[in-house]
Design a protein around this motif. Structure first.
Motif, mmCIF file in Angstrom:
data_model
loop_
_atom_site.group_PDB
_atom_site.id
_atom_site.type_symbol
_atom_site.label_atom_id
_atom_site.label_comp_id
_atom_site.label_asym_id
_atom_site.label_seq_id
_atom_site.Cartn_x
_atom_site.Cartn_y
_atom_site.Cartn_z
ATOM 1 N N LEU A 40 -19.951 -18.204 -17.110
ATOM 2 C CA LEU A 40 -19.628 -17.359 -18.047
ATOM 3 C C LEU A 40 -18.328 -16.760 -18.247
ATOM 4 C CD1 LEU A 40 -22.708 -14.930 -16.608
ATOM 5 C CD2 LEU A 40 -22.889 -16.272 -18.551
ATOM 6 N N PHE A 41 -17.264 -17.188 -17.321
ATOM 7 C CA PHE A 41 -16.097 -16.677 -17.299
ATOM 8 C C PHE A 41 -14.827 -17.848 -17.889
ATOM 9 C CE2 PHE A 41 -17.974 -13.877 -14.341
ATOM 10 C CZ PHE A 41 -17.581 -12.628 -14.370
ATOM 11 N N PRO A 42 -13.873 -17.345 -18.529
ATOM 12 C CA PRO A 42 -12.965 -18.305 -18.771
ATOM 13 C C PRO A 42 -12.299 -19.186 -17.674
ATOM 14 C CG PRO A 42 -11.949 -15.963 -19.098
ATOM 15 C CD PRO A 42 -13.355 -15.794 -18.690
ATOM 16 N N GLN A 48 -8.916 -11.900 -16.215
ATOM 17 C CA GLN A 48 -10.077 -11.234 -16.167
ATOM 18 C C GLN A 48 -9.744 -10.231 -14.974
ATOM 19 O OE1 GLN A 48 -12.851 -10.627 -17.778
ATOM 20 N NE2 GLN A 48 -13.952 -9.663 -15.960
ATOM 21 N N LYS A 51 -8.057 -7.127 -15.487
ATOM 22 C CA LYS A 51 -8.793 -6.127 -16.112
ATOM 23 C C LYS A 51 -9.988 -5.590 -15.287
ATOM 24 C CE LYS A 51 -9.150 -8.714 -20.473
ATOM 25 N NZ LYS A 51 -9.784 -9.428 -21.210
ATOM 26 N N LEU A 76 -19.036 -0.793 -22.061
ATOM 27 C CA LEU A 76 -18.671 -1.964 -21.342
ATOM 28 C C LEU A 76 -19.966 -2.706 -20.942
ATOM 29 C CD1 LEU A 76 -16.436 -3.573 -19.499
ATOM 30 C CD2 LEU A 76 -17.083 -1.948 -17.577
ATOM 31 N N ARG A 79 -21.153 -4.681 -23.850
ATOM 32 C CA ARG A 79 -20.299 -5.758 -24.194
ATOM 33 C C ARG A 79 -20.746 -6.985 -23.152
ATOM 34 N NH1 ARG A 79 -16.030 -2.330 -24.777
ATOM 35 N NH2 ARG A 79 -15.185 -2.558 -22.740
ATOM 36 N N HIS A 80 -21.340 -6.587 -22.198
ATOM 37 C CA HIS A 80 -21.588 -7.527 -21.103
ATOM 38 C C HIS A 80 -23.184 -8.345 -21.580
ATOM 39 C CE1 HIS A 80 -18.411 -6.286 -18.595
ATOM 40 N NE2 HIS A 80 -18.784 -6.879 -17.757
ATOM 41 N N TYR A 83 -21.517 -11.098 -23.257
ATOM 42 C CA TYR A 83 -21.029 -12.007 -22.387
ATOM 43 C C TYR A 83 -21.878 -12.958 -21.664
ATOM 44 C CZ TYR A 83 -16.946 -8.938 -22.639
ATOM 45 O OH TYR A 83 -15.786 -7.998 -23.206
ATOM 46 N N VAL A 85 -24.561 -11.828 -19.479
ATOM 47 C CA VAL A 85 -24.769 -11.144 -18.290
ATOM 48 C C VAL A 85 -26.181 -10.536 -18.072
ATOM 49 C CG1 VAL A 85 -23.849 -9.541 -16.612
ATOM 50 C CG2 VAL A 85 -22.220 -10.778 -17.724
ATOM 51 N N VAL A 93 -22.651 -9.473 -8.109
ATOM 52 C CA VAL A 93 -21.325 -8.884 -8.377
ATOM 53 C C VAL A 93 -21.196 -7.820 -7.194
ATOM 54 C CG1 VAL A 93 -19.673 -7.668 -9.870
ATOM 55 C CG2 VAL A 93 -21.049 -9.703 -10.559
ATOM 56 N N TYR A 121 -20.725 1.758 -7.262
ATOM 57 C CA TYR A 121 -20.818 0.436 -7.885
ATOM 58 C C TYR A 121 -22.473 0.558 -8.699
ATOM 59 C CZ TYR A 121 -22.270 -4.285 -9.511
ATOM 60 O OH TYR A 121 -22.623 -5.180 -10.230
HETATM 61 C C1 HEM Z 1 -19.768 -2.573 -12.618
HETATM 62 C C2 HEM Z 1 -19.646 -3.703 -12.941
HETATM 63 C C3 HEM Z 1 -18.746 -4.380 -13.694
HETATM 64 C C4 HEM Z 1 -17.506 -4.073 -14.342
HETATM 65 C C5 HEM Z 1 -16.794 -2.580 -13.981
HETATM 66 C C6 HEM Z 1 -17.120 -4.751 -15.041
HETATM 67 C C7 HEM Z 1 -15.934 -4.994 -15.769
HETATM 68 C C8 HEM Z 1 -15.396 -5.836 -16.847
HETATM 69 C C9 HEM Z 1 -14.313 -5.772 -17.703
HETATM 70 C C10 HEM Z 1 -13.357 -4.343 -17.595
HETATM 71 C C11 HEM Z 1 -14.192 -6.728 -18.299
HETATM 72 C C12 HEM Z 1 -13.099 -6.850 -19.509
HETATM 73 C C13 HEM Z 1 -13.870 -7.073 -20.907
HETATM 74 C C14 HEM Z 1 -14.224 -5.888 -21.591
HETATM 75 O O1 HEM Z 1 -13.880 -4.767 -21.287
HETATM 76 O O2 HEM Z 1 -15.226 -5.939 -22.083
HETATM 77 C C15 HEM Z 1 -15.029 -7.566 -18.096
HETATM 78 C C16 HEM Z 1 -15.622 -8.843 -18.515
HETATM 79 C C17 HEM Z 1 -16.709 -9.704 -18.245
HETATM 80 N N1 HEM Z 1 -17.606 -9.501 -17.113
HETATM 81 FE FE1 HEM Z 1 -17.726 -7.704 -16.198
HETATM 82 N N2 HEM Z 1 -17.815 -6.173 -15.173
HETATM 83 C C18 HEM Z 1 -19.047 -5.788 -14.345
HETATM 84 C C19 HEM Z 1 -19.964 -6.377 -13.958
HETATM 85 C C20 HEM Z 1 -20.281 -7.780 -14.411
HETATM 86 C C21 HEM Z 1 -21.315 -8.530 -13.981
HETATM 87 C C22 HEM Z 1 -22.630 -8.068 -13.091
HETATM 88 C C23 HEM Z 1 -21.053 -9.775 -14.486
HETATM 89 C C24 HEM Z 1 -22.034 -11.058 -14.206
HETATM 90 C C25 HEM Z 1 -21.499 -12.084 -14.151
HETATM 91 C C26 HEM Z 1 -19.893 -9.625 -15.370
HETATM 92 C C27 HEM Z 1 -19.297 -10.735 -16.101
HETATM 93 C C28 HEM Z 1 -18.346 -10.438 -16.916
HETATM 94 C C29 HEM Z 1 -18.091 -11.644 -17.991
HETATM 95 C C30 HEM Z 1 -18.502 -12.925 -18.178
HETATM 96 C C31 HEM Z 1 -17.053 -11.100 -18.755
HETATM 97 C C32 HEM Z 1 -16.037 -11.439 -19.843
HETATM 98 C C33 HEM Z 1 -15.056 -12.807 -19.375
HETATM 99 C C34 HEM Z 1 -14.377 -13.242 -20.735
HETATM 100 O O3 HEM Z 1 -14.920 -14.069 -21.482
HETATM 101 O O4 HEM Z 1 -13.164 -13.085 -20.910
HETATM 102 N N3 HEM Z 1 -19.321 -8.280 -15.270
HETATM 103 N N4 HEM Z 1 -16.021 -7.064 -17.125
#
Ligand code: HEM
Length: 138
Positions: A40-42, A48, A51, A76, A79-80, A83, A85, A93, A121
């Motif tokens: 799912l991630f780059p 990342q 961020k 956020l 947006r997930h 992504y 998620v 996580v 969390y």
């Molecule tokens: C409290 C929980 C979480 C926080 C605070 C968090 C925070 C962030 C932030 C700040 C970003 C940067 C992009 C944006 O602002 O849209 C991001 C992107 C992302 N997060 Fe999370 N996230 C959380 C949970 C999760 C979970 C559970 C997953 C599952 C695997 C996940 C996967 C991703 C992915 C795949 C991206 C995009 C990466 C990319 O293509 O650049 N995150 N997340």
């Protein structure tokens, strides 16, 4: 959130020497525990990680006024969904975050500190999941 728990979060967060290294380690742990999430991630996780560390700082700063961040956290969450998620991914996580914290702050990671982080969390995850599921329905 109780005042003692806010203090616990702030003190333990301040005890992380290098927030970027911490965030990188968090992803390393996450991908070891749940390798299928890696796709799912780059390929380059540095940006990342920055961020994610930034989001943690914002959350820790606003613990006594969580409503300030609520709209941002909901956004956020929406947006997930894009992504890729899913709801179940939030547990992995959260678990990786607690493991990374334990490793970073060692003995200071008491059961009380762990519970306080799990609560923060959990609340964020709940807000993100709720916002994401509304986005799908409407
Ligand atoms: C409290 C929980 C979480 C926080 C605070 C968090 C925070 C962030 C932030 C700040 C970003 C940067 C992009 C944006 O602002 O849209 C991001 C992107 C992302 N997060 Fe999370 N996230 C959380 C949970 C999760 C979970 C559970 C997953 C599952 C695997 C996940 C996967 C991703 C992915 C795949 C991206 C995009 C990466 C990319 O293509 O650049 N995150 N997340």
């Amino acid at each position: 959130m109780r005042k003692e728990d806010i203090e616990r979060i702030r003190r333990s967060h301040a005890a992380i020497d290098d927030p970027h290294a911490f965030a990188m380690r968090f992803y390393e742990i996450l991908f070891r525990v749940q390798p299928d999430l890696r796709r799912l991630f780059p390929a380059q996780i540095d940006a990342q990680a920055a961020k994610f560390a930034g989001m943690l700082v914002a959350v820790v700063a606003q613990l006594d006024a969580p409503s300030v961040l609520e709209a941002d956290v909901a956004e956020l969450g929406r947006r997930h969904v894009d992504y890729g998620v899913g709801e179940a991914d939030y547990d992995a996580v959260g678990a990786a975050l607690l493991m990374a914290l334990h490793e970073a702050i060692g003995e200071a990671f008491t059961p009380e500190v762990e519970q306080a982080w799990a609560a923060v969390y959990g609340e964020m995850a709940e807000t993100m999941i709720a916002a994401g599921s509304h986005a799908v329905v409407g």
